[in-house]
Design a protein around this motif. Structure first.
Motif, short mmCIF file in Angstrom:
data_model
loop_
_atom_site.label_atom_id
_atom_site.label_comp_id
_atom_site.label_asym_id
_atom_site.label_seq_id
_atom_site.Cartn_x
_atom_site.Cartn_y
_atom_site.Cartn_z
N GLU A 257 -3.02 -7.13 12.32
CA GLU A 257 -3.24 -5.80 12.14
C GLU A 257 -2.65 -4.98 13.42
N PRO A 258 -1.83 -4.03 13.31
CA PRO A 258 -1.59 -3.13 11.93
C PRO A 258 -0.59 -4.08 11.18
N LEU A 259 -0.64 -3.93 9.92
CA LEU A 259 0.03 -4.90 8.84
C LEU A 259 1.43 -4.35 9.16
N PRO A 260 2.36 -5.54 9.59
CA PRO A 260 3.81 -5.12 9.68
C PRO A 260 4.39 -4.35 8.73
N PRO A 261 5.52 -3.41 8.91
CA PRO A 261 6.12 -2.65 7.71
C PRO A 261 6.72 -3.44 6.66
N THR A 272 -3.51 -3.43 -3.35
CA THR A 272 -4.01 -2.32 -2.82
C THR A 272 -4.18 -2.41 -1.34
N VAL A 273 -3.64 -1.79 -0.65
CA VAL A 273 -3.70 -1.94 0.91
C VAL A 273 -4.58 -0.88 1.53
N LEU A 274 -5.54 -1.22 2.34
CA LEU A 274 -6.29 -0.38 3.02
C LEU A 274 -6.26 -0.29 4.40
N PRO A 275 -6.20 0.38 5.27
CA PRO A 275 -5.62 0.25 6.75
C PRO A 275 -7.05 -0.08 7.56
N HIS A 276 -7.76 -1.27 7.13
CA HIS A 276 -8.87 -1.47 8.06
C HIS A 276 -9.95 -0.16 8.13
N CYS A 277 -10.12 0.38 7.10
CA CYS A 277 -10.99 1.63 7.01
C CYS A 277 -12.03 1.72 6.15
N ALA A 278 -12.40 0.47 5.67
CA ALA A 278 -13.50 0.44 4.60
C ALA A 278 -14.85 0.93 5.05
#
Length: 313
Positions: A257-261, A272-278
Protein backbone atom coordinates in the motif's frame (compact mmCIF):
# COMPACT_ATOMS: atom_id res chain seq x y z
CA UNK A 1 6.76 12.59 33.42
CA UNK A 2 6.13 12.90 29.66
CA UNK A 3 3.82 11.45 27.04
CA UNK A 4 5.22 10.40 23.66
CA UNK A 5 3.15 10.92 20.49
CA UNK A 6 4.68 8.96 17.65
CA UNK A 7 3.55 7.37 14.41
CA UNK A 8 3.89 6.76 10.70
CA UNK A 9 1.63 9.67 9.89
CA UNK A 10 1.84 13.11 8.36
CA UNK A 11 2.60 16.18 10.46
CA UNK A 12 -1.01 17.26 9.87
CA UNK A 13 -2.37 14.03 11.34
CA UNK A 14 -0.02 14.24 14.31
CA UNK A 15 -0.96 17.86 14.97
CA UNK A 16 -4.65 17.00 14.80
CA UNK A 17 -4.15 14.44 17.55
CA UNK A 18 -2.05 16.84 19.59
CA UNK A 19 -4.68 19.59 19.30
CA UNK A 20 -7.24 17.22 20.80
CA UNK A 21 -5.02 15.61 23.43
CA UNK A 22 -3.54 18.77 24.94
CA UNK A 23 -6.86 20.28 26.12
CA UNK A 24 -8.08 16.87 27.32
CA UNK A 25 -4.88 16.27 29.31
CA UNK A 26 -3.82 19.73 30.52
CA UNK A 27 -0.43 20.09 32.13
CA UNK A 28 1.16 17.13 30.37
CA UNK A 29 4.57 17.36 28.72
CA UNK A 30 4.48 16.05 25.14
CA UNK A 31 7.38 14.59 23.17
CA UNK A 32 6.76 14.42 19.41
CA UNK A 33 9.75 12.38 18.26
CA UNK A 34 11.99 9.59 19.50
CA UNK A 35 13.91 11.00 22.51
CA UNK A 36 17.52 11.68 21.56
CA UNK A 37 19.03 11.57 25.05
CA UNK A 38 18.71 9.28 28.04
CA UNK A 39 17.24 11.96 30.31
CA UNK A 40 14.29 12.64 27.98
CA UNK A 41 13.80 8.93 27.33
CA UNK A 42 13.61 8.25 31.06
CA UNK A 43 10.74 10.75 31.40
CA UNK A 44 8.37 8.93 29.02
CA UNK A 45 5.58 7.20 30.93
CA UNK A 46 3.19 6.34 28.09
CA UNK A 47 3.37 6.31 24.29
CA UNK A 48 0.41 7.10 22.04
CA UNK A 49 1.33 5.54 18.72
CA UNK A 50 0.26 4.80 15.15
CA UNK A 51 2.62 2.14 13.81
CA UNK A 52 5.87 3.92 14.79
CA UNK A 53 9.12 2.94 13.12
CA UNK A 54 10.61 -0.33 14.44
CA UNK A 55 12.84 0.23 17.45
CA UNK A 56 11.21 3.54 18.41
CA UNK A 57 9.92 2.26 21.75
CA UNK A 58 12.83 0.10 22.82
CA UNK A 59 14.82 2.50 25.01
CA UNK A 60 12.21 4.02 27.30
CA UNK A 61 13.00 2.61 30.75
CA UNK A 62 9.93 4.02 32.54
CA UNK A 63 7.38 3.26 29.82
CA UNK A 64 4.21 1.80 31.35
CA UNK A 65 1.71 1.82 28.46
CA UNK A 66 1.73 1.70 24.67
CA UNK A 67 -1.63 2.96 23.42
CA UNK A 68 -2.26 2.46 19.72
CA UNK A 69 -4.64 4.84 17.99
CA UNK A 70 -5.19 2.27 15.23
CA UNK A 71 -7.21 -0.92 15.58
CA UNK A 72 -4.63 -3.14 13.90
CA UNK A 73 -1.55 -3.91 15.95
CA UNK A 74 0.12 -6.58 13.81
CA UNK A 75 2.89 -4.26 12.58
CA UNK A 76 3.45 -2.92 16.09
CA UNK A 77 3.73 -6.42 17.56
CA UNK A 78 6.13 -7.45 14.79
CA UNK A 79 8.68 -4.88 16.02
CA UNK A 80 11.52 -6.92 17.58
CA UNK A 81 12.39 -3.90 19.72
CA UNK A 82 8.96 -3.63 21.31
CA UNK A 83 9.34 -3.88 25.12
CA UNK A 84 8.07 -7.29 26.17
CA UNK A 85 6.86 -6.20 29.60
CA UNK A 86 4.87 -3.08 28.64
CA UNK A 87 1.11 -3.42 28.10
CA UNK A 88 -0.14 -2.64 24.60
CA UNK A 89 -3.70 -1.36 24.13
CA UNK A 90 -5.40 -1.30 20.74
CA UNK A 91 -7.95 1.24 19.60
CA UNK A 92 -11.63 0.38 19.80
CA UNK A 93 -13.21 3.50 18.32
CA UNK A 94 -17.04 3.60 18.22
CA UNK A 95 -17.06 5.79 15.11
CA UNK A 96 -14.64 3.48 13.31
CA UNK A 97 -16.76 0.47 14.23
CA UNK A 98 -19.81 2.17 12.76
CA UNK A 99 -17.91 3.03 9.58
CA UNK A 100 -16.87 -0.60 9.17
CA UNK A 101 -20.49 -1.69 9.53
CA UNK A 102 -21.49 0.79 6.80
CA UNK A 103 -18.79 -0.47 4.43
CA UNK A 104 -19.66 -4.13 5.01
CA UNK A 105 -23.37 -3.44 4.47
CA UNK A 106 -22.61 -1.55 1.25
CA UNK A 107 -20.39 -4.35 -0.08
CA UNK A 108 -22.81 -7.17 0.76
CA UNK A 109 -25.81 -5.27 -0.59
CA UNK A 110 -23.94 -4.37 -3.79
CA UNK A 111 -22.99 -7.99 -4.36
CA UNK A 112 -26.42 -9.33 -3.43
CA UNK A 113 -28.27 -6.88 -5.73
CA UNK A 114 -25.64 -7.04 -8.51
CA UNK A 115 -24.94 -3.32 -8.33
CA UNK A 116 -21.31 -3.72 -9.44
CA UNK A 117 -22.50 -5.53 -12.56
CA UNK A 118 -25.16 -2.90 -13.18
CA UNK A 119 -22.49 -0.19 -13.07
CA UNK A 120 -20.54 -2.12 -15.72
CA UNK A 121 -23.71 -2.41 -17.81
CA UNK A 122 -24.24 1.34 -17.62
CA UNK A 123 -20.77 1.95 -19.05
CA UNK A 124 -21.81 -0.11 -22.08
CA UNK A 125 -25.42 1.19 -22.32
CA UNK A 126 -26.80 -2.28 -21.59
CA UNK A 127 -30.37 -2.49 -20.26
CA UNK A 128 -30.67 -5.86 -18.50
CA UNK A 129 -32.49 -6.44 -15.25
CA UNK A 130 -30.88 -8.89 -12.79
CA UNK A 131 -32.72 -11.47 -10.74
CA UNK A 132 -33.91 -9.98 -7.45
CA UNK A 133 -33.18 -12.29 -4.54
CA UNK A 134 -34.41 -11.78 -1.01
CA UNK A 135 -31.83 -11.00 1.64
CA UNK A 136 -32.86 -14.17 3.48
CA UNK A 137 -31.79 -16.16 0.43
CA UNK A 138 -28.30 -14.63 0.45
CA UNK A 139 -25.82 -16.49 2.63
CA UNK A 140 -23.18 -14.27 4.25
CA UNK A 141 -20.21 -15.65 6.17
CA UNK A 142 -18.32 -13.27 8.48
CA UNK A 143 -14.82 -14.39 9.44
CA UNK A 144 -13.67 -13.03 12.79
CA UNK A 145 -15.90 -12.18 15.72
CA UNK A 146 -13.92 -9.50 17.48
CA UNK A 147 -15.27 -6.02 18.09
CA UNK A 148 -15.67 -5.29 14.38
CA UNK A 149 -16.73 -8.75 13.22
CA UNK A 150 -19.41 -9.08 15.87
CA UNK A 151 -20.94 -5.71 14.99
CA UNK A 152 -20.88 -6.45 11.28
CA UNK A 153 -22.48 -9.87 11.73
CA UNK A 154 -25.29 -8.46 13.89
CA UNK A 155 -25.94 -5.59 11.49
CA UNK A 156 -26.14 -7.88 8.47
CA UNK A 157 -28.51 -10.19 10.32
CA UNK A 158 -30.68 -7.19 11.23
CA UNK A 159 -31.03 -6.47 7.49
CA UNK A 160 -32.47 -9.94 6.97
CA UNK A 161 -29.42 -11.71 5.57
CA UNK A 162 -28.75 -15.33 6.43
CA UNK A 163 -25.58 -14.74 8.44
CA UNK A 164 -23.11 -17.25 9.82
CA UNK A 165 -19.78 -16.46 11.42
CA UNK A 166 -16.54 -18.29 12.10
CA UNK A 167 -13.85 -17.44 14.63
CA UNK A 168 -10.91 -19.27 16.13
CA UNK A 169 -12.67 -19.45 19.51
CA UNK A 170 -16.28 -20.27 20.44
CA UNK A 171 -18.57 -17.24 20.32
CA UNK A 172 -22.25 -16.40 20.58
CA UNK A 173 -23.88 -13.63 18.50
CA UNK A 174 -27.64 -13.15 18.58
CA UNK A 175 -29.24 -13.98 15.24
CA UNK A 176 -26.01 -15.43 13.84
CA UNK A 177 -24.98 -19.06 13.47
CA UNK A 178 -21.47 -19.24 14.92
CA UNK A 179 -18.74 -21.82 14.27
CA UNK A 180 -15.13 -22.24 15.36
CA UNK A 181 -13.81 -25.60 14.14
CA UNK A 182 -11.82 -26.21 10.95
CA UNK A 183 -14.46 -28.63 9.66
CA UNK A 184 -17.26 -26.11 10.19
CA UNK A 185 -15.24 -23.48 8.30
CA UNK A 186 -15.03 -25.69 5.23
CA UNK A 187 -18.79 -26.28 5.35
CA UNK A 188 -19.58 -22.58 5.86
CA UNK A 189 -17.34 -21.51 2.97
CA UNK A 190 -19.11 -23.97 0.68
CA UNK A 191 -22.49 -22.36 1.47
CA UNK A 192 -21.70 -18.65 1.53
CA UNK A 193 -22.58 -16.31 -1.34
CA UNK A 194 -20.44 -13.57 0.21
CA UNK A 195 -17.50 -14.01 2.60
CA UNK A 196 -16.56 -10.94 4.67
CA UNK A 197 -13.08 -11.19 6.17
CA UNK A 198 -12.48 -9.40 9.47
CA UNK A 199 -9.96 -11.81 10.98
CA UNK A 200 -6.97 -10.48 12.92
CA UNK A 201 -3.65 -10.93 11.17
CA UNK A 202 -1.59 -13.53 13.00
CA UNK A 203 0.92 -16.18 12.04
CA UNK A 204 -1.99 -18.59 11.64
CA UNK A 205 -4.02 -16.30 9.36
CA UNK A 206 -1.19 -15.06 7.14
CA UNK A 207 -2.09 -16.13 3.59
CA UNK A 208 -5.45 -17.42 4.86
CA UNK A 209 -7.06 -17.08 1.43
CA UNK A 210 -4.71 -19.17 -0.66
CA UNK A 211 -5.63 -21.38 -3.61
CA UNK A 212 -6.83 -24.20 -1.37
CA UNK A 213 -9.07 -21.95 0.75
CA UNK A 214 -10.47 -20.11 -2.24
CA UNK A 215 -11.32 -23.47 -3.83
CA UNK A 216 -13.41 -24.29 -0.75
CA UNK A 217 -15.64 -21.29 -1.42
CA UNK A 218 -18.95 -21.73 -3.20
CA UNK A 219 -18.78 -21.48 -6.98
CA UNK A 220 -19.84 -17.96 -7.92
CA UNK A 221 -19.26 -16.55 -4.43
CA UNK A 222 -17.57 -13.23 -3.68
CA UNK A 223 -14.89 -12.16 -1.20
CA UNK A 224 -14.91 -8.92 0.79
CA UNK A 225 -11.57 -8.32 2.50
CA UNK A 226 -11.72 -5.52 5.07
CA UNK A 227 -9.01 -6.87 7.39
CA UNK A 228 -5.40 -7.08 6.18
CA UNK A 229 -3.85 -7.47 2.75
CA UNK A 230 -1.61 -10.28 3.97
CA UNK A 231 -4.68 -12.46 4.49
CA UNK A 232 -5.00 -12.91 0.72
CA UNK A 233 -2.56 -14.53 -1.67
CA UNK A 234 -3.16 -12.08 -4.50
CA UNK A 235 -2.04 -14.32 -7.37
CA UNK A 236 -4.34 -17.10 -6.14
CA UNK A 237 -7.29 -14.70 -5.93
CA UNK A 238 -6.68 -13.52 -9.49
CA UNK A 239 -6.60 -17.11 -10.68
CA UNK A 240 -9.85 -17.96 -8.87
CA UNK A 241 -11.59 -14.95 -10.48
CA UNK A 242 -10.23 -15.58 -13.96
CA UNK A 243 -11.15 -19.26 -13.78
CA UNK A 244 -14.74 -18.28 -13.01
CA UNK A 245 -14.79 -19.92 -9.59
CA UNK A 246 -15.33 -16.59 -7.80
CA UNK A 247 -17.61 -13.82 -9.10
CA UNK A 248 -16.21 -10.68 -7.50
CA UNK A 249 -13.84 -9.36 -4.87
CA UNK A 250 -14.14 -6.14 -2.86
CA UNK A 251 -10.70 -5.32 -1.46
CA UNK A 252 -9.84 -2.54 0.97
CA UNK A 253 -6.37 -3.77 1.95
CA UNK A 254 -3.40 -5.04 -0.01
CA UNK A 255 0.02 -6.63 0.34
CA UNK A 256 1.60 -3.35 -0.79
CA UNK A 257 0.00 0.00 0.00
CA UNK A 258 -0.57 2.27 -1.77
CA UNK A 259 -1.49 -0.25 -4.45
CA UNK A 260 1.04 0.25 -7.29
CA UNK A 261 -0.45 1.85 -10.44
CA UNK A 262 0.55 -1.14 -12.56
CA UNK A 263 -1.10 -3.70 -10.27
CA UNK A 264 -3.63 -5.92 -12.12
CA UNK A 265 -6.30 -5.30 -9.47
CA UNK A 266 -6.87 -1.72 -10.70
CA UNK A 267 -8.27 -2.67 -14.09
CA UNK A 268 -9.76 -6.06 -13.28
CA UNK A 269 -13.50 -6.07 -14.09
CA UNK A 270 -14.31 -8.37 -11.18
CA UNK A 271 -12.42 -6.46 -8.50
CA UNK A 272 -13.51 -3.35 -6.64
CA UNK A 273 -10.54 -1.51 -5.12
CA UNK A 274 -10.87 0.69 -2.04
CA UNK A 275 -7.82 2.70 -0.86
CA UNK A 276 -7.80 1.31 2.71
CA UNK A 277 -10.69 3.52 3.71
CA UNK A 278 -13.36 1.07 4.91
CA UNK A 279 -13.05 2.32 8.48
CA UNK A 280 -10.58 4.87 9.75
CA UNK A 281 -9.96 6.00 13.30
CA UNK A 282 -11.90 9.18 14.06
CA UNK A 283 -9.75 11.18 16.50
CA UNK A 284 -12.82 12.96 17.89
CA UNK A 285 -14.32 9.74 19.28
CA UNK A 286 -11.05 7.84 19.74
CA UNK A 287 -9.82 10.61 22.02
CA UNK A 288 -12.02 9.39 24.88
CA UNK A 289 -10.49 5.90 24.58
CA UNK A 290 -6.93 7.25 24.77
CA UNK A 291 -7.65 9.65 27.63
CA UNK A 292 -9.56 6.99 29.53
CA UNK A 293 -6.64 4.57 29.44
CA UNK A 294 -4.09 7.24 30.39
CA UNK A 295 -6.17 8.28 33.39
CA UNK A 296 -6.64 4.63 34.36
CA UNK A 297 -2.85 4.18 34.20
CA UNK A 298 -2.27 7.11 36.53
CA UNK A 299 -4.99 6.04 38.95
CA UNK A 300 -4.04 2.38 39.04
CA UNK A 301 -7.29 1.20 37.46
CA UNK A 302 -7.56 -1.65 34.89
CA UNK A 303 -6.60 -0.72 31.35
CA UNK A 304 -9.04 -1.30 28.49
CA UNK A 305 -8.60 -3.18 25.20
CA UNK A 306 -5.26 -4.74 26.08
CA UNK A 307 -3.60 -6.87 23.42
CA UNK A 308 -2.92 -10.52 24.22
CA UNK A 309 0.46 -10.87 22.64
CA UNK A 310 0.45 -14.65 22.52
CA UNK A 311 -2.62 -14.45 20.27
CA UNK A 312 -1.32 -11.54 18.24
CA UNK A 313 -4.28 -9.24 18.86
Amino acid sequence: MSLLLLGSWSALERDQWLSLLQPALPGECWILDVPLNAADAAEVEAAIVANPAPGSLGNLPRLRLIQSVWAGVDKLLADPGLPADVPVARMVDPAMNEAMVHTALWAVLSLHRRFFELAAQQAQAIWRQPEQLRAADWQVLVLGLGELGGRVARSLAAQGYAVSAWSTRPAVVEGVQCFHTDASLVQALARADTVVNLLPLTVATQGFFDAARLAQMKHGASLVNLARGAHVVEADLLQALEAGHLRHAVLDVFAQEPLPPQHPFWQHPQITVLPHCAAQTDPRSALAVVVGNLRALREGRPLQHLVQRQRGY
